[in-house]
Design a protein around this motif. Structure first.
Motif, PDB file in Angstrom:
ATOM      1  N   GLY A 190       0.821  -1.204   0.000  1.00 28.81           N
ATOM      2  CA  GLY A 190       0.000   0.000   0.000  1.00 28.81           C
ATOM      3  C   GLY A 190       0.851   1.249   0.000  1.00 28.81           C
ATOM      4  N   PHE A 191       0.238   2.367  -0.364  1.00 31.07           N
ATOM      5  CA  PHE A 191       0.948   3.651  -0.349  1.00 31.07           C
ATOM      6  C   PHE A 191      -0.074   4.772  -0.245  1.00 31.07           C
ATOM      7  CE2 PHE A 191       0.055   2.575  -4.741  1.00 31.07           C
ATOM      8  CZ  PHE A 191      -0.397   3.764  -5.302  1.00 31.07           C
ATOM      9  N   VAL A 192       0.396   5.944   0.131  1.00 29.20           N
ATOM     10  CA  VAL A 192      -0.471   7.124   0.182  1.00 29.20           C
ATOM     11  C   VAL A 192      -0.597   7.667  -1.234  1.00 29.20           C
ATOM     12  CG1 VAL A 192      -0.752   9.467   1.057  1.00 29.20           C
ATOM     13  CG2 VAL A 192       0.103   7.663   2.562  1.00 29.20           C
ATOM     14  N   GLN A 193      -1.806   7.601  -1.757  1.00 29.95           N
ATOM     15  CA  GLN A 193      -2.047   8.013  -3.138  1.00 29.95           C
ATOM     16  C   GLN A 193      -2.413   9.496  -3.234  1.00 29.95           C
ATOM     17  OE1 GLN A 193      -5.409   8.530  -4.772  1.00 29.95           O
ATOM     18  NE2 GLN A 193      -4.426   8.890  -6.743  1.00 29.95           N
ATOM     19  N   ARG A 194      -3.030  10.014  -2.170  1.00 29.31           N
ATOM     20  CA  ARG A 194      -3.422  11.421  -2.200  1.00 29.31           C
ATOM     21  C   ARG A 194      -3.504  11.983  -0.801  1.00 29.31           C
ATOM     22  NH1 ARG A 194      -8.548  13.631  -2.417  1.00 29.31           N
ATOM     23  NH2 ARG A 194      -9.512  11.672  -3.075  1.00 29.31           N
ATOM     24  N   VAL A 195      -3.014  13.189  -0.615  1.00 32.50           N
ATOM     25  CA  VAL A 195      -3.214  13.987   0.596  1.00 32.50           C
ATOM     26  C   VAL A 195      -3.928  15.262   0.181  1.00 32.50           C
ATOM     27  CG1 VAL A 195      -2.105  15.347   2.415  1.00 32.50           C
ATOM     28  CG2 VAL A 195      -1.223  13.076   1.841  1.00 32.50           C
ATOM     29  N   GLN A 196      -5.175  15.368   0.617  1.00 34.44           N
ATOM     30  CA  GLN A 196      -6.028  16.484   0.204  1.00 34.44           C
ATOM     31  C   GLN A 196      -6.059  16.521  -1.330  1.00 34.44           C
ATOM     32  OE1 GLN A 196      -5.095  20.340   2.039  1.00 34.44           O
ATOM     33  NE2 GLN A 196      -7.115  20.269   2.985  1.00 34.44           N
ATOM     34  N   ASP A 197      -5.506  17.560  -1.988  1.00 32.37           N
ATOM     35  CA  ASP A 197      -5.541  17.627  -3.449  1.00 32.37           C
ATOM     36  C   ASP A 197      -4.193  17.310  -4.089  1.00 32.37           C
ATOM     37  OD1 ASP A 197      -4.277  19.881  -2.506  1.00 32.37           O
ATOM     38  OD2 ASP A 197      -5.206  21.264  -3.926  1.00 32.37           O
ATOM     39  N   ILE A 198      -3.230  16.842  -3.285  1.00 37.00           N
ATOM     40  CA  ILE A 198      -1.910  16.463  -3.818  1.00 37.00           C
ATOM     41  C   ILE A 198      -1.942  14.973  -4.134  1.00 37.00           C
ATOM     42  CG2 ILE A 198       0.564  16.399  -3.394  1.00 37.00           C
ATOM     43  CD1 ILE A 198       0.112  18.619  -1.306  1.00 37.00           C
ATOM     44  N   GLU A 199      -1.849  14.631  -5.421  1.00 40.90           N
ATOM     45  CA  GLU A 199      -2.148  13.276  -5.865  1.00 40.90           C
ATOM     46  C   GLU A 199      -0.972  12.636  -6.588  1.00 40.90           C
ATOM     47  OE1 GLU A 199      -5.956  11.074  -8.039  1.00 40.90           O
ATOM     48  OE2 GLU A 199      -5.666  13.232  -8.199  1.00 40.90           O
ATOM     49  N   ASP A 211      10.123  -0.946  -0.487  1.00 39.89           N
ATOM     50  CA  ASP A 211      11.230  -0.010  -0.240  1.00 39.89           C
ATOM     51  C   ASP A 211      10.905   1.371  -0.788  1.00 39.89           C
ATOM     52  OD1 ASP A 211      12.735  -1.921   1.056  1.00 39.89           O
ATOM     53  OD2 ASP A 211      13.923  -2.452  -0.713  1.00 39.89           O
ATOM     54  N   MET A 212      10.251   1.429  -1.943  1.00 37.49           N
ATOM     55  CA  MET A 212       9.859   2.719  -2.508  1.00 37.49           C
ATOM     56  C   MET A 212       8.879   3.437  -1.579  1.00 37.49           C
ATOM     57  SD  MET A 212       9.289   1.394  -6.428  1.00 37.49           S
ATOM     58  CE  MET A 212       8.422   2.878  -6.944  1.00 37.49           C
ATOM     59  N   VAL A 213       7.958   2.686  -1.005  1.00 39.40           N
ATOM     60  CA  VAL A 213       6.949   3.271  -0.118  1.00 39.40           C
ATOM     61  C   VAL A 213       7.568   3.739   1.190  1.00 39.40           C
ATOM     62  CG1 VAL A 213       4.840   2.789   1.181  1.00 39.40           C
ATOM     63  CG2 VAL A 213       5.117   1.863  -1.132  1.00 39.40           C
ATOM     64  N   GLU A 214       8.463   2.928   1.743  1.00 37.21           N
ATOM     65  CA  GLU A 214       9.048   3.230   3.049  1.00 37.21           C
ATOM     66  C   GLU A 214      10.211   4.211   2.981  1.00 37.21           C
ATOM     67  OE1 GLU A 214       7.781   2.199   5.913  1.00 37.21           O
ATOM     68  OE2 GLU A 214       6.183   1.128   4.847  1.00 37.21           O
ATOM     69  N   ALA A 215      10.488   4.763   1.806  1.00 37.45           N
ATOM     70  CA  ALA A 215      11.631   5.662   1.639  1.00 37.45           C
ATOM     71  C   ALA A 215      11.395   7.040   2.249  1.00 37.45           C
ATOM     72  CB  ALA A 215      11.969   5.799   0.157  1.00 37.45           C
ATOM     73  N   ASN A 216      10.146   7.373   2.605  1.00 34.08           N
ATOM     74  CA  ASN A 216       9.870   8.677   3.213  1.00 34.08           C
ATOM     75  C   ASN A 216       8.766   8.530   4.248  1.00 34.08           C
ATOM     76  OD1 ASN A 216       7.192   9.256   1.749  1.00 34.08           O
ATOM     77  ND2 ASN A 216       8.606   8.861   0.051  1.00 34.08           N
ATOM     78  N   ILE A 217       8.593   9.542   5.084  1.00 34.25           N
ATOM     79  CA  ILE A 217       7.704   9.426   6.247  1.00 34.25           C
ATOM     80  C   ILE A 217       6.227   9.497   5.894  1.00 34.25           C
ATOM     81  CG2 ILE A 217       9.410  10.270   7.884  1.00 34.25           C
ATOM     82  CD1 ILE A 217       8.148  13.018   7.727  1.00 34.25           C
ATOM     83  N   VAL A 218       5.891   9.916   4.676  1.00 33.75           N
ATOM     84  CA  VAL A 218       4.477   9.989   4.302  1.00 33.75           C
ATOM     85  C   VAL A 218       4.026   8.733   3.561  1.00 33.75           C
ATOM     86  CG1 VAL A 218       4.655  11.082   2.021  1.00 33.75           C
ATOM     87  CG2 VAL A 218       2.717  11.650   3.534  1.00 33.75           C
ATOM     88  N   ARG A 219       4.972   7.899   3.172  1.00 32.83           N
ATOM     89  CA  ARG A 219       4.725   6.625   2.473  1.00 32.83           C
ATOM     90  C   ARG A 219       4.090   6.825   1.098  1.00 32.83           C
ATOM     91  NH1 ARG A 219       3.813   4.249   7.996  1.00 32.83           N
ATOM     92  NH2 ARG A 219       5.663   2.962   8.291  1.00 32.83           N
ATOM     93  N   CYS A 220       4.630   7.773   0.346  1.00 33.90           N
ATOM     94  CA  CYS A 220       4.295   7.950  -1.055  1.00 33.90           C
ATOM     95  C   CYS A 220       5.527   7.578  -1.874  1.00 33.90           C
ATOM     96  CB  CYS A 220       3.879   9.384  -1.358  1.00 33.90           C
ATOM     97  SG  CYS A 220       3.592   9.704  -3.121  1.00 33.90           S
ATOM     98  N   PRO A 221       5.408   6.693  -2.881  1.00 39.83           N
ATOM     99  CA  PRO A 221       6.591   6.207  -3.594  1.00 39.83           C
ATOM    100  C   PRO A 221       7.250   7.216  -4.519  1.00 39.83           C
ATOM    101  CG  PRO A 221       4.590   5.204  -4.482  1.00 39.83           C
ATOM    102  CD  PRO A 221       4.184   5.972  -3.278  1.00 39.83           C
ATOM    103  N   ASP A 222       6.652   8.351  -4.759  1.00 40.11           N
ATOM    104  CA  ASP A 222       7.258   9.398  -5.583  1.00 40.11           C
ATOM    105  C   ASP A 222       7.858  10.460  -4.667  1.00 40.11           C
ATOM    106  OD1 ASP A 222       7.145  12.145  -7.019  1.00 40.11           O
ATOM    107  OD2 ASP A 222       6.916  10.708  -8.664  1.00 40.11           O
TER     108      ASP A 222
END
Length: 427
Positions: A190-199, A211-222
């Motif tokens: 799983g990953f965070v796909q959107r926060v408010q209007d940031i998608e 690893d891509m997901v866990e690379a940052n504290i918000v868990r978004c792979p980009d």
């Protein structure tokens, strides 16, 4: 399994005109109806969670897990560490280690087939932060509805309505993930796909890694989009407010055939599982609501035969489920989460006595639930799929597909293991 239930014995009346109180009522019409209190999930792979946010501990009992399956405390703790509070500035600062204890159901590192009970002890409660909420209802929280239903509630920490209840789900989900991985190499990410209007729009679910997901504290792979999400949450956190968004989960290597038609469709089971999570407000699978903008020709997933002779679909707008049954493609779901209800800004509310007042919530709460919701949604998907796996085998894999009914019995072809008692393969 330990869970609360009420047994009601009811006499079914075939026809009111012909009914008369007699022994026939007891003999023919009596049946039991089991009414659960909402703490149990699953049919064959079944869990029951227990505990409150500020009680002595929270946990889960897992029933129906196959025996002889390797499982360790480390497997479960790893998932709980992804869910626990205080892991970054984007989460609640409540300082809990969330160390899991396995109390039963395993021996020497393998499951025994008996119920697996797990406990996490609460250590950092601050119940005094909730004194104002004894008489005042938090807007959009469960305070008022719990009072309306039960006439009593655990005020400190929100009791059972707290996201701390999900510890049991994540612990059980870790076992379900292992089961699915052992069976067919199922991967659930799983990953965070959107926060408010940031998608973030993912292009290839097969390329996604944990690893891509866990690379940052918000868990978004980009990474670039993740920074924008983090900045937005930081800004809202400093203002004493909260925001929501969407978590997306992909389940890869799920075999075809799981799920059932009509009421037990796989997407319906997934929706119920995910919508049972605290703060969840919406569910989509595959194209979801955006699919309503397409024509049937544009939306249909065309079939083809791949180089291995397998029937596949060129697109996956169905989200891996057709007719309520998995089709072997990636299962893709999205869950929408509302902004956290408990915020540090003054709001209008009422007291338990029905008087208008105001409230400024105290306590330690996530400004955005999404980073910690990722392992929660993964776990509910895993639990649903593990249950679907066992149900599929119970109904459809009892006999081989080429079994000759009436000409042989299962013991003769080696399907029935018979290590004790009479040999069933002999006359």
């Amino acid at each position: 399994m330990i869970y609360s239930s009420v047994i009601l014995w009811i006499c079914t009346l075939r026809m009111l005109s012909s009914f008369s109180p007699s022994a026939n009522c007891k003999r023919e019409c009596v049946r039991s109806i089991q009414m659960g209190t909402g703490n149990v999930f699953g049919k064959l792979f079944r869990i029951s969670t227990f505990g409150e946010s500020h009680g002595k501990g929270v946990g889960v009992i897992v029933d129906g897990c196959p025996p002889r399956m390797p499982i360790s405390v480390e497997d479960i703790q790893r998932e709980l560490n992804r869910r626990k509070p205080g892991q970054s500035r984007l989460t609640t600062p409540r300082d809990e280690e969330d160390i899991v204890e396995i109390l039963s159901g395993t021996d020497d590192g393998v499951t025994t087939g008996s119920p697996i009970s797990m406990l996490v002890r609460n250590k950092d409660q601050r119940s005094k932060d909730y004194e104002d909420m004894v008489t005042k209802y938090r807007p959009s929280h469960a305070d008022a509805t719990y009072d309306a239903k039960y006439g009593v509630r655990a005020v400190a920490g929100g009791g059972r309505s707290s996201a701390r209840e999900t510890i049991g789900r994540v612990a059980a989900g870790a076992i379900a993930k292992k089961l699915l991985s052992y069976y067919s190499g199922v991967e659930i990410i799983g990953f965070v796909q959107r926060v408010q209007d940031i998608e973030y729009e993912i292009e290839d679910h097969d390329a996604l890694t944990e690893d891509m997901v866990e690379a940052n504290i918000v868990r978004c792979p980009d990474a670039a989009i993740a920074e924008k999400m983090i900045q937005r949450i930081d800004d809202i956190r400093r203002s004493g407010n909260s925001i929501g968004g969407v978590v997306e989960v992909v389940a890869r290597n799920v075999p075809s055939g799981w799920g059932a038609p009509v009421f037990d469709k796989l997407e319906a089971e997934l929706a119920k599982a995910c919508m049972s999570l605290p703060a969840s407000k919406g569910f989509e699978i595959g194209s979801g609501f955006r699919g309503t903008l397409l024509s049937g020709y544009d939306h249909n997933d065309e079939f083809y035969v791949d180089e291995n002779g397998r029937t596949r679909t060129r697109t996956n707008r169905s989200g891996g489920v057709q007719g309520g049954i998995s089709n072997g493609e990636n299962i893709v779901v999205r869950v929408a989460f509302k902004p956290t209800s408990t915020i540090g800004r003054e709001q209008n509310t009422v007291t338990r006595e029905g008087e208008n007042t105001t409230i400024r919530a105290k306590g330690r709460h996530d400004p955005c639930v999404l980073p910690r919701a990722v392992p929660m949604v993964e776990s509910m998907v895993a639990l649903t799929l593990a249950d679907a796996l066992l149900q599929h085998h119970a109904q459809c894999e009892l006999f081989p597909r080429d079994f000759l009914f009436g000409q042989q019995n299962a013991a003769e072809v080696g399907v029935v293991p018979n290590r004790l008692g009479k040999r069933l393969d002999l006359p």
